[in-house]
Design a protein around this motif. Structure first.
Motif, PDB file in Angstrom:
ATOM      1  N   ILE A 107       0.833  -1.207   0.000  1.00  0.00           N
ATOM      2  CA  ILE A 107       0.000   0.000   0.000  1.00  0.00           C
ATOM      3  C   ILE A 107       0.866   1.255   0.000  1.00  0.00           C
ATOM      4  CG2 ILE A 107      -1.620   1.339   1.411  1.00  0.00           C
ATOM      5  CD1 ILE A 107      -2.759  -1.392   2.370  1.00  0.00           C
ATOM      6  N   GLU A 108       1.923   1.243   0.816  1.00  0.00           N
ATOM      7  CA  GLU A 108       2.840   2.386   0.882  1.00  0.00           C
ATOM      8  C   GLU A 108       3.450   2.678  -0.486  1.00  0.00           C
ATOM      9  OE1 GLU A 108       6.959   3.703   3.194  1.00  0.00           O
ATOM     10  OE2 GLU A 108       5.809   1.955   3.899  1.00  0.00           O
ATOM     11  N   ASN A 109       3.871   1.613  -1.187  1.00  0.00           N
ATOM     12  CA  ASN A 109       4.461   1.786  -2.522  1.00  0.00           C
ATOM     13  C   ASN A 109       3.437   2.315  -3.517  1.00  0.00           C
ATOM     14  OD1 ASN A 109       6.976   0.875  -1.690  1.00  0.00           O
ATOM     15  ND2 ASN A 109       6.514  -1.269  -2.155  1.00  0.00           N
ATOM     16  N   ARG A 110       2.225   1.803  -3.415  1.00  0.00           N
ATOM     17  CA  ARG A 110       1.171   2.267  -4.317  1.00  0.00           C
ATOM     18  C   ARG A 110       0.851   3.745  -4.084  1.00  0.00           C
ATOM     19  NH1 ARG A 110       1.805  -0.784  -7.808  1.00  0.00           N
ATOM     20  NH2 ARG A 110       0.422  -2.438  -8.526  1.00  0.00           N
ATOM     21  N   LEU A 111       0.842   4.156  -2.825  1.00  0.00           N
ATOM     22  CA  LEU A 111       0.567   5.568  -2.527  1.00  0.00           C
ATOM     23  C   LEU A 111       1.633   6.478  -3.115  1.00  0.00           C
ATOM     24  CD1 LEU A 111      -0.759   5.257   1.141  1.00  0.00           C
ATOM     25  CD2 LEU A 111      -2.033   6.146  -0.814  1.00  0.00           C
ATOM     26  N   LYS A 112       2.880   6.021  -3.086  1.00  0.00           N
ATOM     27  CA  LYS A 112       3.961   6.803  -3.704  1.00  0.00           C
ATOM     28  C   LYS A 112       3.752   6.907  -5.209  1.00  0.00           C
ATOM     29  CE  LYS A 112       7.523   5.634  -0.262  1.00  0.00           C
ATOM     30  NZ  LYS A 112       8.749   4.841  -0.006  1.00  0.00           N
ATOM     31  N   GLU A 113       3.382   5.784  -5.828  1.00  0.00           N
ATOM     32  CA  GLU A 113       3.142   5.785  -7.278  1.00  0.00           C
ATOM     33  C   GLU A 113       1.982   6.712  -7.641  1.00  0.00           C
ATOM     34  OE1 GLU A 113       2.513   1.840  -8.703  1.00  0.00           O
ATOM     35  OE2 GLU A 113       4.316   1.057  -7.717  1.00  0.00           O
ATOM     36  N   ILE A 114       0.922   6.676  -6.809  1.00  0.00           N
ATOM     37  CA  ILE A 114      -0.243   7.533  -7.079  1.00  0.00           C
ATOM     38  C   ILE A 114       0.158   9.000  -7.052  1.00  0.00           C
ATOM     39  CG2 ILE A 114      -2.436   8.351  -6.112  1.00  0.00           C
ATOM     40  CD1 ILE A 114      -2.940   5.449  -5.206  1.00  0.00           C
ATOM     41  N   LYS A 115       0.964   9.388  -6.050  1.00  0.00           N
ATOM     42  CA  LYS A 115       1.393  10.784  -5.946  1.00  0.00           C
ATOM     43  C   LYS A 115       2.206  11.195  -7.171  1.00  0.00           C
ATOM     44  CE  LYS A 115       1.270  11.462  -0.928  1.00  0.00           C
ATOM     45  NZ  LYS A 115       0.346  10.383  -0.643  1.00  0.00           N
ATOM     46  N   GLU A 116       3.065  10.294  -7.640  1.00  0.00           N
ATOM     47  CA  GLU A 116       3.877  10.594  -8.822  1.00  0.00           C
ATOM     48  C   GLU A 116       3.002  10.727 -10.069  1.00  0.00           C
ATOM     49  OE1 GLU A 116       6.778   7.515  -9.071  1.00  0.00           O
ATOM     50  OE2 GLU A 116       7.839   8.145  -7.238  1.00  0.00           O
ATOM     51  N   LYS A 117       2.052   9.807 -10.223  1.00  0.00           N
ATOM     52  CA  LYS A 117       1.178   9.850 -11.396  1.00  0.00           C
ATOM     53  C   LYS A 117       0.266  11.061 -11.355  1.00  0.00           C
ATOM     54  CE  LYS A 117       1.229   4.917 -12.421  1.00  0.00           C
ATOM     55  NZ  LYS A 117       0.467   3.656 -12.509  1.00  0.00           N
ATOM     56  N   SER A 118      -0.196  11.404 -10.159  1.00  0.00           N
ATOM     57  CA  SER A 118      -1.062  12.573 -10.023  1.00  0.00           C
ATOM     58  C   SER A 118      -0.308  13.840 -10.398  1.00  0.00           C
ATOM     59  CB  SER A 118      -1.576  12.699  -8.582  1.00  0.00           C
ATOM     60  OG  SER A 118      -2.382  11.599  -8.261  1.00  0.00           O
ATOM     61  N   ARG A 119       0.977  13.896  -9.956  1.00  0.00           N
ATOM     62  CA  ARG A 119       1.814  15.047 -10.282  1.00  0.00           C
ATOM     63  C   ARG A 119       2.012  15.155 -11.785  1.00  0.00           C
ATOM     64  NH1 ARG A 119       6.148  13.571  -7.438  1.00  0.00           N
ATOM     65  NH2 ARG A 119       5.041  13.606  -5.479  1.00  0.00           N
ATOM     66  N   GLY A 120       2.230  13.989 -12.419  1.00  0.00           N
ATOM     67  CA  GLY A 120       2.431  13.983 -13.862  1.00  0.00           C
ATOM     68  C   GLY A 120       1.181  14.405 -14.606  1.00  0.00           C
ATOM     69  N   ALA A 121       0.027  13.963 -14.083  1.00  0.00           N
ATOM     70  CA  ALA A 121      -1.229  14.309 -14.742  1.00  0.00           C
ATOM     71  C   ALA A 121      -1.504  15.800 -14.665  1.00  0.00           C
ATOM     72  CB  ALA A 121      -2.382  13.539 -14.106  1.00  0.00           C
ATOM     73  N   GLU A 122      -1.094  16.432 -13.562  1.00  0.00           N
ATOM     74  CA  GLU A 122      -1.313  17.862 -13.405  1.00  0.00           C
ATOM     75  C   GLU A 122      -0.466  18.673 -14.370  1.00  0.00           C
ATOM     76  OE1 GLU A 122      -0.499  18.642  -9.346  1.00  0.00           O
ATOM     77  OE2 GLU A 122      -2.263  17.551  -8.623  1.00  0.00           O
ATOM     78  N   GLU A 123       0.661  18.108 -14.786  1.00  0.00           N
ATOM     79  CA  GLU A 123       1.554  18.842 -15.675  1.00  0.00           C
ATOM     80  C   GLU A 123       1.110  18.775 -17.136  1.00  0.00           C
ATOM     81  OE1 GLU A 123       5.286  17.019 -14.939  1.00  0.00           O
ATOM     82  OE2 GLU A 123       5.503  17.869 -12.921  1.00  0.00           O
TER      83      GLU A 123
END
Length: 404
Positions: A107-123
């Protein structure tokens, strides 16, 4: 006491069995609620089995683990669909539930991935293309609309409604579209065109007139309709609504007491009797009516809804919660998802009596999606539950969603 006992306090064993049924149906949030309630009951009741508390505690843990894994699975689906915010909520909740170190790390790893993907989507700049929808909008004709509406009627009534002509068809469609002025005009013409005995047109015309505030005209039509159709309960409902608005409660009770024997104890008429008592603030009398129907004829969801509402009016939140819980359980038993309103009332009454469990949290999280109009209210409740559980980080996060 008979059936009445289902609305009184349940034993830990009964709550456990109820939780087991929820768990079997994969409704782990509801299972957790009942297992935790069973544990709470043990504080006031000694059990003959010294290991019973341990057994219940294990069921709570197992249900939480199962729910955590379900959240992870659903979160994975949301990530695949690019819905990162909701996926993050599910993984955060799963992290709170699980005690499995391996799952917690995932779950911890998935949360990190989500934050990265969310950041990428915002850009990525979203490009909007203004163009007409290539798919031609499907517009129902009046005939198609009319056929769709009357499909819910009995075969006999369906056939009769189709025989009333074009003015009735136009008026009936207008009535269901909320155009009450047109409905009044067209249905009046249809009534003049169809002077045959025992027409159903008066009840539809009366409905239009009620919505136009012409209650005296509606009453005249409805009284004639009852004379022709004394066992059709819908007319009694419409008359009672007019009498309730006028405060003529005694007249409403007299009307209901004069019903034909075939319908005098039917569910619709008993609900009207109970509701009349409710509006008179004779809440205890209304409760007696509703419980009497359930005791005599068995479970009925419509009666149960009014019973729960009346318990709330009496301030009996635990009793109301119990009935709403029964409704939810019956829905799950037949494979139907509970009505968001029932879930909301169950959660609100549970919260009011101090239930800040993970199960109630789950219901509020579900309601943020099924009842988005009240989303801020649910976010605030979620924040308060997290605060009671000592999770100030999540409490603050959901308080921000609530705008407070």
């Amino acid at each position: 006491m008979g059936f009445l006992k289902i609305f009184s306090g349940r034993s830990p064993e009964e709550l456990e069995r109820k939780g087991d049924k929820y768990a079997e149906n994969l409704e782990y949030g509801l299972a957790i609620i009942d297992y935790e309630k069973a544990l709470g009951k043990l504080d006031n009741k000694s059990s003959g089995d010294p290991n019973y508390r341990i057994k219940l505690a294990e069921k709570v843990i197992n249900a939480k683990e199962a729910l955590a894994r379900l959240h992870v699975s659903n979160g994975e689906d949301l990530i695949s669909a690019g819905v990162f915010d909701e996926a993050e909520e599910l993984f955060d909740l799963a992290a709170e539930l699980t005690e499995d170190k391996e799952l917690a790390l995932k779950i911890e790893n998935r949360l990190k991935e989500i934050k990265e993907k969310s950041r990428g989507a915002e850009e990525v700049e979203m490009i909007s293309v203004n163009r007409e929808d290539e798919e031609e909008e499907f517009i129902h004709t009046e005939d198609e609309h009319f056929s769709a509406i009357i499909s819910a009627l009995s075969p006999e009534e369906n056939k009769v409604y189709q025989s009333y002509g074009d003015n009735f068809k136009a008026g009936y469609v207008a009535l269901h579209n909320g155009d009450f002025k047109t409905a009044d005009e067209k249905l009046s013409l249809a009534l003049n065109e169809n002077q045959n005995d025992k027409s159903f047109i008066p009840i539809e015309l009366a409905t239009a007139k009620i919505n136009l505030g012409r209650h005296d005209d509606a009453l005249e039509l409805l009284e004639g309709f009852i004379a022709d159709h004394p066992v059709k309960t819908r007319a009694y409902t419409l008359i009672c609504e007019i009498l309730w608005e006028r405060g003529d409660f005694d007249q409403a009770q007299n009307l209901l007491s004069s019903c034909m024997p075939e319908i005098s104890e039917s569910v619709p008429v008993m609900i009207l009797k109970g509701e009349t008592c409710f509006y008179q603030k004779k809440f205890d009398e209304a409760v007696s009516i509703y419980l009497g129907v359930i005791e005599k004829d068995g479970w009925d969801e419509h009666i149960a809804r009014f019973l729960a509402k009346t318990y709330e009016a009496l301030g009996l939140k635990e009793e109301a919660m119990s009935v709403y819980g029964e409704i939810m359980g019956k829905c799950q038993g037949c494979g139907k998802r509970p009505d968001p309103y029932i879930m909301q009332r169950y959660a609100e009454n549970s919260f009011a009596v101090g239930d800040y469990s993970t199960g109630i949290l789950e219901i509020y999280l579900n309601l943020t999606k099924t009842d988005p109009e009240n989303q801020k209210h649910y976010f605030q409740k979620i924040s308060e539950i997290y605060s009671h559980q000592g999770n100030q980080k999540e409490a603050k996060r959901f308080s921000g969603f609530a705008g407070s």
